[in-house]
Design a protein around this motif. Structure first.
Motif, short mmCIF file in Angstrom:
data_model
loop_
_atom_site.label_atom_id
_atom_site.label_comp_id
_atom_site.label_asym_id
_atom_site.label_seq_id
_atom_site.Cartn_x
_atom_site.Cartn_y
_atom_site.Cartn_z
N MET A 175 16.27 -59.09 72.67
CA MET A 175 17.36 -59.98 72.82
C MET A 175 16.11 -60.75 72.22
N GLN A 176 15.37 -60.69 71.70
CA GLN A 176 14.32 -61.71 71.49
C GLN A 176 14.27 -61.23 70.00
N SER A 177 14.18 -60.39 69.66
CA SER A 177 14.62 -59.13 68.34
C SER A 177 15.32 -59.84 67.45
N THR A 178 16.67 -60.45 68.43
CA THR A 178 17.75 -60.65 67.38
C THR A 178 17.57 -61.99 66.69
N ASP A 179 16.77 -63.16 66.69
CA ASP A 179 16.26 -63.20 66.12
C ASP A 179 15.17 -63.27 64.96
N LEU A 180 15.13 -61.60 64.71
CA LEU A 180 15.06 -61.97 63.45
C LEU A 180 16.13 -61.84 61.66
N PHE A 181 17.44 -61.21 61.98
CA PHE A 181 18.22 -61.67 62.19
C PHE A 181 19.68 -62.64 62.37
N LYS A 182 19.95 -62.87 63.31
CA LYS A 182 20.92 -63.72 63.96
C LYS A 182 21.40 -64.37 62.62
N GLU A 183 21.08 -65.04 61.42
CA GLU A 183 22.06 -65.69 60.96
C GLU A 183 22.55 -65.18 59.80
N MET A 213 26.03 -59.10 82.66
CA MET A 213 25.80 -58.63 80.91
C MET A 213 26.38 -60.27 80.57
N LYS A 214 27.28 -60.69 81.30
CA LYS A 214 27.89 -62.16 80.33
C LYS A 214 26.31 -63.56 80.50
N LYS A 215 24.87 -63.15 80.89
CA LYS A 215 24.13 -64.16 81.07
C LYS A 215 23.16 -63.83 80.21
N TYR A 216 23.01 -62.53 79.22
CA TYR A 216 22.45 -61.76 78.21
C TYR A 216 23.28 -62.27 77.39
N ALA A 217 24.73 -62.24 77.31
CA ALA A 217 25.48 -62.98 75.85
C ALA A 217 25.59 -64.48 75.96
N GLU A 218 24.84 -65.11 76.61
CA GLU A 218 24.83 -67.22 76.64
C GLU A 218 23.31 -66.81 76.12
N ARG A 219 22.50 -65.78 75.78
CA ARG A 219 21.33 -66.48 75.58
C ARG A 219 21.16 -65.70 73.63
N LEU A 220 22.55 -65.12 72.99
CA LEU A 220 22.71 -65.22 71.62
C LEU A 220 22.93 -66.29 70.72
N ASP A 221 23.00 -66.52 69.82
CA ASP A 221 23.09 -67.15 68.69
C ASP A 221 24.01 -66.87 67.93
N PHE A 222 24.91 -65.95 68.43
CA PHE A 222 26.09 -65.01 67.59
C PHE A 222 27.18 -65.08 68.85
N PRO A 223 28.59 -64.58 68.94
CA PRO A 223 29.71 -64.29 69.11
C PRO A 223 29.10 -62.82 68.96
#
Length: 284
Positions: A175-183, A213-223
């Protein structure tokens, strides 16, 4: 955001294809700011004469990479070239640490290029050894056109990632790695595979996993879209990703023991069989 990308070069037709097609398109998205081209000269040195020959080869390859670097600079990609002697996979992993790169972009040669199995290739060894995220991209040989072809669009690789989580601490790293490409993400697929519990518990485990899984989805900065399946994790990942139009598979990698390599972890099986690009996130 990805600031620095390491691209290992072996001067093969695959490297040439990536130079002319994939790398310029990849950087055109604004995903990264700097490219490091790296070649490792894999030689066994025993005498002063062999060392002298190896040093000459290092100078030769350095000039080649410097020329390629200048060509990338001309199209606006900040580039550096480095050549060293040593075992490629180990040197790639070591340089990635030294340079603190955000991503290793590693071409994978398909089985019909040089007739080699991926699991024994440099790409797979880098995925095992590296402590930095590794983007593995498969290239194959188009017999009709007699040229290399690639199964991905370098401008869309982060559009629709399938992110595999298993609720372990490794999932937090993913989940932290998604910061690399979230934009760059338009929508992600969050996938969990229930491969635990007895047959009678599957339905209940799927319900519990969906809530988790809903808790993980809430941590993301994208749909994101939540998907929970039951079965063998590697098979479900490989089937779900193309079926749902994913452009990338994101998966964690734990451990590098001989037993795991021989038996085949979920990550190893996905790497070996995925046509889509695979982003390997190290968790150890």
């Amino acid at each position: 955001m990805i600031k620095k990308v390491l691209f290992p070069v072996d001067f093969s037709v695959v490297s040439e294809y990536a130079f002319g097609n994939c790398i310029p398109r990849f950087f055109s998205t604004g995903v990264a700011h700097e490219l490091i081209l790296f070649h490792s000269l894999d030689v066994g040195l025993q005498t002063p004469e062999e060392l002298k020959v190896a040093e000459t080869l290092v100078e030769k390859y350095q000039k080649k990479l410097d020329q390629i670097s200048s060509e990338f600079e001309e199209i606006g990609i900040k580039t550096r070239a480095i050549v060293r002697m040593g075992t490629p996979a180990l040197e790639i992993a070591r340089l990635a640490e030294e340079e603190n790169v955000d991503l290793i972009y590693m071409p994978m040669k398909g089985e019909n290029i040089f007739r080699e199995m991926l699991i024994g290739s440099t790409a797979a060894n880098v995925a095992r050894a590296a402590k930095k995220p590794v983007l593995l991209v498969r290239y194959e040989w188009d017999r009709g056109k007699k040229a290399v072809k690639c199964y991905w669009d370098a401008r869309r690789v982060f559009d629709r990632p399938l992110i595999s989580v298993d609720f372990s601490p490794c999932s937090d790293r993913i989940m932290q790695s998604t910061d690399l490409f979230k934009e760059l993400v338009k929508e992600a697929i969050l996938l969990h595979v229930v491969d635990y519990g007895s047959a009678k518990d599957i339905e209940e485990n799927i319900k519990k996993a969906t809530e988790n899984m809903k808790k993980y989805a809430e941590r993301l900065d994208f749909p994101s879209q939540i998907v929970v399946h039951s079965g063998v994790a590697s098979k479900e990942i490989l089937m779900t990703a193309p079926a749902m139009g994913s452009t990338l598979i994101v998966i964690g990698k734990r451990g590098r023991s001989i037993l795991q390599i021989l038996m085949g972890s979920t990550a190893e099986i996905v790497i070996r069989n995925s046509v889509l690009p695979v982003l390997i996130v190290p968790c150890d």
